[in-house]
Design a protein around this motif. Sequence first.
Motif, mmCIF file in Angstrom:
data_model
loop_
_atom_site.group_PDB
_atom_site.id
_atom_site.type_symbol
_atom_site.label_atom_id
_atom_site.label_comp_id
_atom_site.label_asym_id
_atom_site.label_seq_id
_atom_site.Cartn_x
_atom_site.Cartn_y
_atom_site.Cartn_z
ATOM 1 N N LEU A 43 -24.012 1.757 28.710
ATOM 2 C CA LEU A 43 -23.534 1.411 30.046
ATOM 3 C C LEU A 43 -24.538 0.526 30.757
ATOM 4 N N LYS A 44 -25.803 0.902 30.710
ATOM 5 C CA LYS A 44 -26.847 0.157 31.425
ATOM 6 C C LYS A 44 -27.088 -1.233 30.837
ATOM 7 N N GLN A 45 -26.619 -1.464 29.615
ATOM 8 C CA GLN A 45 -26.754 -2.789 29.011
ATOM 9 C C GLN A 45 -25.742 -3.782 29.580
ATOM 10 N N LEU A 46 -24.712 -3.288 30.266
ATOM 11 C CA LEU A 46 -23.730 -4.183 30.878
ATOM 12 C C LEU A 46 -24.388 -4.881 32.059
ATOM 13 N N HIS A 47 -24.320 -6.195 32.062
ATOM 14 C CA HIS A 47 -24.919 -6.978 33.147
ATOM 15 C C HIS A 47 -24.221 -6.633 34.460
ATOM 16 N N GLY A 48 -24.976 -6.096 35.407
ATOM 17 C CA GLY A 48 -24.415 -5.710 36.695
ATOM 18 C C GLY A 48 -24.468 -4.206 36.927
ATOM 19 N N ILE A 49 -24.763 -3.455 35.876
ATOM 20 C CA ILE A 49 -24.888 -1.999 36.008
ATOM 21 C C ILE A 49 -26.368 -1.662 36.121
ATOM 22 N N GLY A 50 -26.745 -1.158 37.280
ATOM 23 C CA GLY A 50 -28.120 -0.749 37.506
ATOM 24 C C GLY A 50 -28.216 0.754 37.643
ATOM 25 N N PRO A 51 -29.391 1.258 38.000
ATOM 26 C CA PRO A 51 -29.588 2.700 38.120
ATOM 27 C C PRO A 51 -28.663 3.360 39.146
ATOM 28 N N THR A 52 -28.400 2.687 40.245
ATOM 29 C CA THR A 52 -27.543 3.265 41.282
ATOM 30 C C THR A 52 -26.114 3.421 40.777
ATOM 31 N N ALA A 53 -25.567 2.377 40.172
ATOM 32 C CA ALA A 53 -24.196 2.443 39.649
ATOM 33 C C ALA A 53 -24.097 3.490 38.541
ATOM 34 N N ALA A 54 -25.113 3.553 37.675
ATOM 35 C CA ALA A 54 -25.095 4.535 36.589
ATOM 36 C C ALA A 54 -25.075 5.954 37.163
ATOM 37 N N GLU A 55 -25.855 6.191 38.203
ATOM 38 C CA GLU A 55 -25.892 7.520 38.821
ATOM 39 C C GLU A 55 -24.567 7.840 39.515
ATOM 40 N N GLN A 56 -23.969 6.860 40.182
ATOM 41 C CA GLN A 56 -22.664 7.079 40.822
ATOM 42 C C GLN A 56 -21.613 7.439 39.774
ATOM 43 N N LEU A 57 -21.648 6.741 38.662
ATOM 44 C CA LEU A 57 -20.693 7.014 37.590
ATOM 45 C C LEU A 57 -20.962 8.382 36.968
ATOM 46 N N ARG A 58 -22.241 8.731 36.785
ATOM 47 C CA ARG A 58 -22.587 10.041 36.228
ATOM 48 C C ARG A 58 -22.044 11.161 37.113
ATOM 49 N N ARG A 59 -22.231 11.030 38.436
ATOM 50 C CA ARG A 59 -21.748 12.060 39.367
ATOM 51 C C ARG A 59 -20.221 12.156 39.342
ATOM 52 N N ALA A 60 -19.556 11.001 39.343
ATOM 53 C CA ALA A 60 -18.089 10.995 39.331
ATOM 54 C C ALA A 60 -17.560 11.634 38.045
ATOM 55 N N MET A 61 -18.217 11.326 36.915
ATOM 56 C CA MET A 61 -17.784 11.923 35.651
ATOM 57 C C MET A 61 -18.027 13.428 35.665
ATOM 58 N N ALA A 62 -19.166 13.866 36.188
ATOM 59 C CA ALA A 62 -19.475 15.300 36.242
ATOM 60 C C ALA A 62 -18.421 16.043 37.056
ATOM 61 N N ASP A 63 -17.955 15.432 38.135
ATOM 62 C CA ASP A 63 -16.905 16.046 38.957
ATOM 63 C C ASP A 63 -15.620 16.271 38.166
ATOM 64 N N MET A 64 -15.426 15.473 37.107
ATOM 65 C CA MET A 64 -14.226 15.598 36.279
ATOM 66 C C MET A 64 -14.518 16.324 34.964
ATOM 67 N N GLY A 65 -15.729 16.846 34.834
ATOM 68 C CA GLY A 65 -16.094 17.548 33.609
ATOM 69 C C GLY A 65 -16.416 16.624 32.457
ATOM 70 N N LEU A 66 -16.759 15.386 32.751
ATOM 71 C CA LEU A 66 -17.069 14.392 31.722
ATOM 72 C C LEU A 66 -18.570 14.117 31.707
ATOM 73 N N ASP A 67 -19.047 13.548 30.604
ATOM 74 C CA ASP A 67 -20.434 13.139 30.486
ATOM 75 C C ASP A 67 -20.491 11.919 29.573
ATOM 76 N N PHE A 68 -21.630 11.248 29.581
ATOM 77 C CA PHE A 68 -21.814 10.113 28.678
ATOM 78 C C PHE A 68 -21.780 10.593 27.236
ATOM 79 N N SER A 69 -21.378 9.716 26.337
ATOM 80 C CA SER A 69 -21.379 9.994 24.907
ATOM 81 C C SER A 69 -22.821 10.198 24.460
ATOM 82 N N LYS A 70 -23.004 10.961 23.427
ATOM 83 C CA LYS A 70 -24.362 11.225 22.905
ATOM 84 C C LYS A 70 -24.712 10.271 21.808
#
Length: 70
Positions: A43-70
């Motif tokens: 995700l972070k390798q996508l141009h335009g995704i920084g630490p803030t966006a990654a954290e926002q996405l992590r929180r949103a996924m956690a709210d839905m019971g999702l997580d990043f792939s391992k």
Amino acid sequence: MPKDKQDLTESDLPKLAQPAVRALRNAGITRLEEVAKLTESELKQLHGIGPTAAEQLRRAMADMGLDFSK
């Protein structure tokens, strides 16, 4: 309805800065389930995704019971 308008209405992504929105759109990602298929590193390798966006996405996924792939 044009595809890009349809994608916007069906998206469950959180409100993100425009560079992050463009990065996800360019990668064809419109749903949190699609983000969850990526590792956090990929995700972070996508141009335009920084630490803030990654954290926002992590929180949103956690709210839905999702997580990043391992």
